[in-house]
Design a protein around this motif. Sequence first.
Motif, PDB file in Angstrom:
ATOM      1  N   MET A  19      -2.143 -96.131 -71.981  1.00  0.00           N
ATOM      2  CA  MET A  19      -1.243 -96.452 -73.092  1.00  0.00           C
ATOM      3  C   MET A  19      -1.177 -95.293 -74.077  1.00  0.00           C
ATOM      4  N   ALA A  20      -2.338 -94.722 -74.386  1.00  0.00           N
ATOM      5  CA  ALA A  20      -2.385 -93.589 -75.308  1.00  0.00           C
ATOM      6  C   ALA A  20      -1.658 -92.386 -74.719  1.00  0.00           C
ATOM      7  N   GLU A  21      -1.847 -92.149 -73.428  1.00  0.00           N
ATOM      8  CA  GLU A  21      -1.201 -91.015 -72.767  1.00  0.00           C
ATOM      9  C   GLU A  21       0.317 -91.148 -72.782  1.00  0.00           C
ATOM     10  N   LEU A  22       0.811 -92.363 -72.584  1.00  0.00           N
ATOM     11  CA  LEU A  22       2.257 -92.591 -72.518  1.00  0.00           C
ATOM     12  C   LEU A  22       2.871 -92.885 -73.879  1.00  0.00           C
ATOM     13  N   GLY A  23       2.043 -93.060 -74.907  1.00  0.00           N
ATOM     14  CA  GLY A  23       2.562 -93.337 -76.243  1.00  0.00           C
ATOM     15  C   GLY A  23       3.014 -94.773 -76.441  1.00  0.00           C
ATOM     16  N   VAL A  24       2.435 -95.714 -75.691  1.00  0.00           N
ATOM     17  CA  VAL A  24       2.801 -97.125 -75.808  1.00  0.00           C
ATOM     18  C   VAL A  24       1.990 -97.770 -76.931  1.00  0.00           C
ATOM     19  N   GLN A  25       2.669 -98.474 -77.826  1.00  0.00           N
ATOM     20  CA  GLN A  25       2.004 -99.151 -78.929  1.00  0.00           C
ATOM     21  C   GLN A  25       1.859-100.639 -78.633  1.00  0.00           C
ATOM     22  N   THR A  26       0.934-101.286 -79.346  1.00  0.00           N
ATOM     23  CA  THR A  26       0.605-102.689 -79.082  1.00  0.00           C
ATOM     24  C   THR A  26       1.060-103.598 -80.210  1.00  0.00           C
ATOM     25  N   LEU A  27       1.720-104.691 -79.830  1.00  0.00           N
ATOM     26  CA  LEU A  27       2.007-105.781 -80.764  1.00  0.00           C
ATOM     27  C   LEU A  27       0.959-106.856 -80.524  1.00  0.00           C
ATOM     28  N   PRO A  28       0.183-107.242 -81.536  1.00  0.00           N
ATOM     29  CA  PRO A  28      -0.934-108.165 -81.309  1.00  0.00           C
ATOM     30  C   PRO A  28      -0.487-109.589 -80.963  1.00  0.00           C
ATOM     31  N   ALA A 143       2.397-104.597 -67.181  1.00  0.00           N
ATOM     32  CA  ALA A 143       1.907-103.236 -67.339  1.00  0.00           C
ATOM     33  C   ALA A 143       2.712-102.250 -66.494  1.00  0.00           C
ATOM     34  N   LEU A 144       3.057-102.639 -65.268  1.00  0.00           N
ATOM     35  CA  LEU A 144       3.833-101.739 -64.411  1.00  0.00           C
ATOM     36  C   LEU A 144       5.220-101.479 -64.972  1.00  0.00           C
ATOM     37  N   ILE A 145       5.867-102.514 -65.482  1.00  0.00           N
ATOM     38  CA  ILE A 145       7.200-102.340 -66.056  1.00  0.00           C
ATOM     39  C   ILE A 145       7.137-101.455 -67.287  1.00  0.00           C
ATOM     40  N   VAL A 146       6.142-101.677 -68.129  1.00  0.00           N
ATOM     41  CA  VAL A 146       5.974-100.846 -69.325  1.00  0.00           C
ATOM     42  C   VAL A 146       5.692 -99.403 -68.925  1.00  0.00           C
ATOM     43  N   ARG A 147       4.874 -99.196 -67.911  1.00  0.00           N
ATOM     44  CA  ARG A 147       4.569 -97.838 -67.435  1.00  0.00           C
ATOM     45  C   ARG A 147       5.840 -97.108 -67.028  1.00  0.00           C
ATOM     46  N   GLU A 148       6.682 -97.769 -66.237  1.00  0.00           N
ATOM     47  CA  GLU A 148       7.904 -97.109 -65.771  1.00  0.00           C
ATOM     48  C   GLU A 148       8.847 -96.823 -66.931  1.00  0.00           C
ATOM     49  N   ALA A 149       8.970 -97.766 -67.861  1.00  0.00           N
ATOM     50  CA  ALA A 149       9.844 -97.554 -69.013  1.00  0.00           C
ATOM     51  C   ALA A 149       9.363 -96.365 -69.844  1.00  0.00           C
ATOM     52  N   ALA A 150       8.057 -96.270 -70.072  1.00  0.00           N
ATOM     53  CA  ALA A 150       7.511 -95.174 -70.867  1.00  0.00           C
ATOM     54  C   ALA A 150       7.667 -93.839 -70.154  1.00  0.00           C
ATOM     55  N   ARG A 151       7.457 -93.827 -68.844  1.00  0.00           N
ATOM     56  CA  ARG A 151       7.620 -92.590 -68.080  1.00  0.00           C
ATOM     57  C   ARG A 151       9.076 -92.105 -68.114  1.00  0.00           C
ATOM     58  N   MET A 152      10.006 -93.028 -67.987  1.00  0.00           N
ATOM     59  CA  MET A 152      11.423 -92.664 -68.075  1.00  0.00           C
ATOM     60  C   MET A 152      11.748 -92.058 -69.432  1.00  0.00           C
ATOM     61  N   LEU A 153      11.281 -92.721 -70.480  1.00  0.00           N
ATOM     62  CA  LEU A 153      11.571 -92.263 -71.837  1.00  0.00           C
ATOM     63  C   LEU A 153      10.959 -90.895 -72.080  1.00  0.00           C
ATOM     64  N   ASN A 154       9.725 -90.693 -71.643  1.00  0.00           N
ATOM     65  CA  ASN A 154       9.051 -89.417 -71.842  1.00  0.00           C
ATOM     66  C   ASN A 154       9.686 -88.299 -71.030  1.00  0.00           C
TER      67      ASN A 154
END
Length: 318
Positions: A19-28, A143-154
Amino acid sequence: MQETVILADAACDMPRALMAELGVQTLPFRIRAGDRFVADVRDEPALPSLYAQYLVGKQDHYAESIPLLEREIEEHMLRHVVTTCDRALLLTIASSRSKLYAHAMGAVVGTMAKSFKLRKDAGRTGLFALTVIDTGAIGPGQALIVREAARMLNAGASAQAVVETVETRLRDAAHMFLVPDALLYMYTRAKHKGENSITWGRYLLGSTFNIRPIVHMHRGETEPVAKARGADEGMRRLMAHAEQCIRSGRLLSPAVSLSYAGPPGAIRALPAFQSLERSAQQHGVELMLAPMSLTVALNVGAKAFGMSYLCEDPPPLE
């Protein structure tokens, strides 16, 4: 150029380091235990003690996960997000499993309207844009969907392209599997919530003959698809299934996500995981092993195991 960030709620079982590597933030999420409230923010070092406190031996559902309300989501976005970027994509747990998506949608207008002065004071112009996306998944699938979205954006993709990809391809391709260990916990949790994922008859059969269901989730819908003689056998079959997907080249994205409501080292020690890890390395596939979020674990019990991959045409589970 507009800055965009991706947020995922705390039910997303992505390793904190990734998450830190991809810049993903957390909503509690909020956890209610009796008259106490604690925040689930995917604090990985704290999870073992949280499992022990809220899961092990807690058949009476002492604790439960509660999504933030609209105003609380607004407050979080205004305090932590709107002055640091121009747009946020919030990828939520399946709306069929939680009201978080509905609450977040209700917070969109208020967040945008109240962001103007804060952004102006921070040297930013224009209104803040918030897009909420229902991933139709939980835990490792989310997690997989978030990973792909973050990779695309980055990689330079536009926010609109990311949204369209999630909604037209990734959500349909996300398959998640779960093997529970604590059947009594899962039965009483399902009964408490008015679900029939594990009936009294299934609980009696499972506890008598050490049978565990293998549950499949796709686009927010869950159903038992197989039975295993014990949780260890269920985990072995799921990891062999993932290995088959890797070797046959069926994965839409080179990643497999796994989560466990217990110490990840217990999974790494399994021969099935070590075999899966070798196949993943040989085929350039990333294994994402993470401790299961407290939010998800509270619904499935201690030592539950989840696995997910993205595949448009998955093979049958053997």
